[in-house]
Write an enzyme that holds these catalytic residues in place. Sequence first.
Site, PDB file in Angstrom:
ATOM      1  N   GLU A 167      -4.614 -10.648   0.122  1.00 41.26           N
ATOM      2  CA  GLU A 167      -4.732  -9.470   0.975  1.00 41.26           C
ATOM      3  C   GLU A 167      -5.812  -9.585   2.051  1.00 41.26           C
ATOM      4  O   GLU A 167      -6.853  -8.907   1.981  1.00 41.26           O
ATOM      5  CB  GLU A 167      -4.998  -8.237   0.103  1.00 41.26           C
ATOM      6  N   GLU A 356       1.891  -8.649  -6.670  1.00 39.07           N
ATOM      7  CA  GLU A 356       1.225  -7.485  -7.278  1.00 39.07           C
ATOM      8  C   GLU A 356       2.063  -6.239  -7.065  1.00 39.07           C
ATOM      9  O   GLU A 356       2.543  -5.986  -5.956  1.00 39.07           O
ATOM     10  CB  GLU A 356      -0.146  -7.199  -6.657  1.00 39.07           C
TER      11      GLU A 356
HETATM   12  C1  FCB Z   1      -4.980  -4.762  -4.816  1.00 36.25           C
HETATM   13  C2  FCB Z   1      -5.938  -5.860  -5.220  1.00 36.25           C
HETATM   14  C3  FCB Z   1      -6.127  -5.985  -6.693  1.00 36.25           C
HETATM   15  C4  FCB Z   1      -6.157  -4.661  -7.403  1.00 36.25           C
HETATM   16  C5  FCB Z   1      -5.007  -3.776  -6.965  1.00 36.25           C
HETATM   17  C6  FCB Z   1      -4.966  -2.437  -7.641  1.00 36.25           C
HETATM   18  O1  FCB Z   1      -5.246  -4.364  -3.515  1.00 36.25           O
HETATM   19  O2  FCB Z   1      -5.490  -7.092  -4.722  1.00 36.25           O
HETATM   20  O3  FCB Z   1      -7.283  -6.753  -6.909  1.00 36.25           O
HETATM   21  O4  FCB Z   1      -7.376  -4.064  -7.256  1.00 36.25           O
HETATM   22  O5  FCB Z   1      -5.050  -3.597  -5.588  1.00 36.25           O
END
Ligand code: FCB
Length: 454
Positions: A167, A356
């Site tokens: 990110e 994620e």
């Molecule tokens: C993302 C992050 C991860 C975690 C999630 C909830 O932005 O990459 O580390 O904190 O959010």
Amino acid sequence: MKSKYEFPAGFLWGSASSSYQIEGAANEGGKGESIWDRFSHTPGTIGDGSTGDVSCDFYHRYEEDIALMKKLGLCAYRMSVSWPRILPKGTGEVNREGVAFYRRVLQCLRDNGIKACLTIYHWDLPQALQNRGGWANREIVKWFEDYAKVLYAELGDLVDFWITINEPIIAAMNGHWLQEHAPGYRDFSLALLAAHHLLMAHGAAVKAFRETGLKAEIGCSLNIQMEYPLNPDDERDLEAARFMTAHQNAFYLDALYQKRYPAEYLQALESRGVALPEILEGDMELIAQRTDFLGINTYFSEFIKYDDSRWPLSAAAGKTGREVTDMGWELCPDGFYDLMEWVQKSYAPGKIIITENGVACNDWVKQNGKVEDSNRREYLERYLAEAARAIEAGVNIAGYFYWCFTDNFEWARGYAARFGIVHVDYKTQKRTVKESAYWYSEVVKNNGFSPARA
Ligand code: FCB
């Protein structure tokens, strides 16, 4: 609704994590200080006043956690390397104890038949490099490349998937503009410069990877989401949503897949007084290296309204009244489908891995010893149904990593937000597998699921 959602053969089912959020052992094993050690120890930065010093102590308990992954049948685990555990000063001498730790963890995954997906940078920059300007210093591209080369040489035989940077937008914006994350600045121009360097560092690491001849796959994980207009009949909301699409998504995707930044976005920022990063010849070529997959991290959609008090974006997320998670994020599963369709149509990235997706809930261990997190199970079911729908529509989603495996240190929220499919009692370090994990385990086993409401 379908009676059964099936996923393609070989679908990569996993769960994710990151070093600072789970490892603990902040001052052990020769590790240097990271910007998150410094930031979390600065009063007023973390909601519950906590730090990642101990967290869920993965450093000492990784075998127990990997045994749980195995029991649940996960195919893959995504984790990150703490840069200052490998290079305490960011450059120069390698800390052998750090290398040995990650080799032990990766070997343990392999022994248990779990594929390793390793993120090179998930935000814990060595403080020593921050003292030299951090992501705002163009030299970091070289520092990062050298660090990545150490990992390829020392760990390359045990890694199946590499993620260069997690990110870039959050590392840049939350860390350099919004003051929510380390290193804690409030300067939009600096944040944009950091974003450019983060993307260049990604490119440099991919280029160096190709030169190693390693057989694994490599990509970058972007945090992207749908940016809808709050009121689609209001021209100003429509414009604000277009602008936020460029800010959140296209800035990174255009750079990676089209060798450019969105021109209108940059012009608008400049006209609002933002100093644009200096882009030298060759920068965009470096960024746009061919990758093997696009990593997508996505949690929610935003509904954007025009807001000229919010410099320099002139846009803010509004509320639609949808259900919210413990992070205050609105539930919007169909936004997941729209996002996949939009990415596919606009960039045709080839292979996509959801690196994620997940939900924070107010979980606790009940008197019956169970964590009955039906909201998480419902979230998973609804988002996975959208993933299946996108695959059916021709989007090549090859894997899904639930964020996160164990509850952990959720950055500025500390331990107040629980994302795990495994509950952690931070006083005793006891792990309790949540009900959602058992459900997910069945999904993995069957490579699909029948919706509860069907
Ligand atoms: C993302 C992050 C991860 C975690 C999630 C909830 O932005 O990459 O580390 O904190 O959010």
